[in-house]
Design an enzyme around this catalytic site. Structure first.
Site, PDB file in Angstrom:
ATOM      1  CB  CYS A  46      -2.639  -2.919 -16.838  1.00 29.13           C
ATOM      2  SG  CYS A  46      -3.349  -4.793 -16.401  1.00 29.13           S
ATOM      3  CG  HIS A  79      -2.119  -0.826   1.200  1.00 29.43           C
ATOM      4  ND1 HIS A  79      -2.533  -1.349   2.311  1.00 29.43           N
ATOM      5  CD2 HIS A  79      -2.663  -1.443   0.010  1.00 29.43           C
ATOM      6  CE1 HIS A  79      -3.829  -2.161   1.632  1.00 29.43           C
ATOM      7  NE2 HIS A  79      -3.783  -2.052   0.490  1.00 29.43           N
TER       8      HIS A  79
END
Length: 561
Positions: A485, A186
């Site tokens: 991606c 994160h």
């Protein structure tokens, strides 16, 4: 003053120089905490402490942007997990004190999460942060986290929980260094989105004392303690030159000889879409729709999804593509309303398209909502499925997309089987998209959430590049476009290699687009092909990157060294 250089993994480009601020360590239970006099009463107090933490996370979510808010809301759900409360109650009944009971319950869950791997392993930091904050609430002491900043600072931490990263003041946080964490933590994702230079998995980062001068290089991963004035000036000069060079390029991505390479954004929600839509890029290469689902207690309705997708599509008008990944969830990203039962190895279980096949009503509703939003906005929407391994799966998905009235279907190439069989797997669909994070994980048999395995998960691993090469060859045989991606698409050097291998578009955090655009503009397609061949032929990841760097345009070298 001793000058020291520490090495980590650069995950958010740019440099920073400021005074180190060290994040307060987790709060731990007292070693000699007495047994509770009344276990039932203490359980009430422990549950209240968990709820206090959840409410604080909700309050932070209300002040954060959409992506950070979604992460914080999901973390609040951990604090409200009844199973976690029950585990704490078990330890209270066995004679452990309240803080000790919270600690032991959290560690039991952490062990389970680590064993499950992938998404669960990623949440261990969040889980332990919830536990530490709850222990602080039980003991009536200040919660751990980033201290109040009064001047530009480099934040040093063992790792940063979403509760801390999501509310960092961009004006005062010059950079971030963590001792743990990996490329897909994160901290890495949010730092890149916020444009804060960051280095993760930096050994001995916690040896840096608060108040020490620190410089960091978010490209190379170098962290220098007590840097010389000359080295700080050199970093600042490089950043200045970078800004000048990057501002000179704009518009669609293309090589120096005009070969088009689409430059697209990875987004996770409405706020991301609004921010990306205002930037100089060609659309969206990955809209992660699971954020719509993960914090929901019940399946979002057709109307709810249609509203969200409409707001995501609007910033891109009718002329910029939006590639949507359908729900990527399952045993490793559990949904309360789509529980398929426990699995011994969730990363290899019924996730992604496999969940959609087991619960087709979820996919049917999502595709209807996407079609309605596309019709309402006139957006160029293309839909792809995650975790596709076979041509039968690709054909099944293409049929569902067509039945919903959506014009273009695609598949994620993140399983080696799909890459090696791309000439078959891509036949029923219109395009493919390489998810390089998972593709590296499955190719190298290394959990991509384990920071200790970062070397194996280096996107420059020649084995991974050769799997990508095979996928591109299969797509070329069919005349089908194939994009990237995964995080490697935002690396300017890797972008050259991927272009040389045959990739037609690159999707990344929007902040990374200018550097990739610049890199492409300085090399011809033929040059990219030569660089790609040198990378796939290398013996090691380090040798592959060095081969490309040494042969790259000198101006690009200057930006990256």
């Amino acid at each position: 003053m001793e000058v020291r250089t520490l090495q980590g993994i650069g995950v958010s480009a740019g440099s920073a120089y400021a005074t180190a601020v060290v994040v307060a360590p987790p709060v731990t239970a007292p070693a000699d905490e007495p047994a509770p006099a009344d276990a039932d009463a203490e359980l009430v107090r422990v549950k209240a402490a968990f709820e206090q933490v959840a409410a604080e996370l909700d309050a932070r979510a209300a002040r954060a942007d959409k992506t950070a808010a979604q992460i914080l809301t999901a973390t609040a759900l951990i604090a409200r997990d009844k199973g976690l409360h029950k585990a704490a109650g078990k330890h209270l009944a066995a004679g452990s004190g309240p803080a000790t009971s919270v600690h032991r319950a959290v560690e039991e869950y952490a062990a389970q999460f680590e064993a499950l791997g992938d998404y669960f392993a990623e949440r261990v930091t969040d889980l332990r942060d919830v536990g530490s904050r709850t222990i602080a609430a039980v003991l009536g002491v200040p919660a751990p986290g980033v201290p109040t900043l009064t001047a530009p600072s480099v934040v040093i931490a063992l790792d940063l929980a979403p509760a801390d990263t999501a509310v960092l003041d961009r004006d005062l946080v010059a950079g971030i260094v963590t001792q743990e964490g990996g490329r897909n933590s994160h901290t890495a994702i949010l730092a890149a989105q916020m444009g804060i230079p960051a280095v993760v998995h930096c050994a001995d980062a916690l040896s840096i004392e608060a108040g020490t001068s620190v410089s960091i290089d978010g490209d190379s991963g170098a962290v220098v303690v007590n840097p010389s004035a000359e080295s700080v000036a050199a970093l600042a000069d490089r950043d200045s030159k970078r800004a000048t060079l990057l501002s000179a390029t704009s518009g669609p991505g293309k090589t120096s000889d005009g070969h088009a390479v689409g430059l697209l954004a990875n987004i996770g929600g409405v706020d991301d879409a609004v921010a990306a839509g205002a930037q100089d890029l060609e659309g969206v290469g990955l809209f992660r729709t699971e954020f719509v689902f993960l914090s929901a207690k019940t399946a979002p309705t057709l109307e709810e999804q249609t509203d969200i997708y409409t707001r995501v599509f609007q910033p891109f008008g009718t002329d910029r593509r939006i590639v949507v990944r359908t729900l990527d969830a399952g045993a490793d990203k559990p949904l309360a309303f789509a529980d398929l039962g426990a699995e011994e190895n969730p990363a290899l279980g019924r996730r992604g398209l496999r969940l959609s096949q087991a619960r087709p009503e979820l996919l049917e509703t999502q595709l209807k909502a996407l079609a309605a939003a596309a019709s309402a906005t006139g957006a160029d929407v293309r839909v792809m499925a995650p975790m596709v391994a076979t041509v039968e799966e690709a054909k099944w998905f293409a049929d569902q997309v067509a039945a919903a009235g959506l014009p273009k279907s695609g598949v994620m190439i993140e399983v080696p089987a799909a890459a090696l069989g791309a000439r078959h797997v891509l036949a029923p669909v219109d395009f493919g998209s390489l998810g390089t994070n998972d593709l590296a994980q499955y190719t190298m048999a290394a959990d991509r959430m384990q920071g200790a395995l970062s070397d194996l998960l280096d996107p420059w691993q020649p084995a991974v590049l050769n799997v990508i090469k095979a996928a591109c060859a299969g797509a070329a045989e069919l005349g089908k476009p194939i994009g990237v991606c995964g995080e490697s698409g935002g690396d300017p050097l890797m972008a050259l290699v991927l272009t040389g291998l045959g990739v037609s578009s690159l999707s990344m955090a929007p902040s990374k687009v200018p550097a990739v655009r610049f890199a492409l503009s300085r090399h011809s397609l033929e040059a990219c092909q030569r660089l790609a061949e040198s990378a796939v032929s290398a013996a090691t990841a380090a040798a592959a990157r060095e081969a490309v760097l040494s042969a790259a345009d000198p101006e690009l070298q200057a930006l990256l060294t």
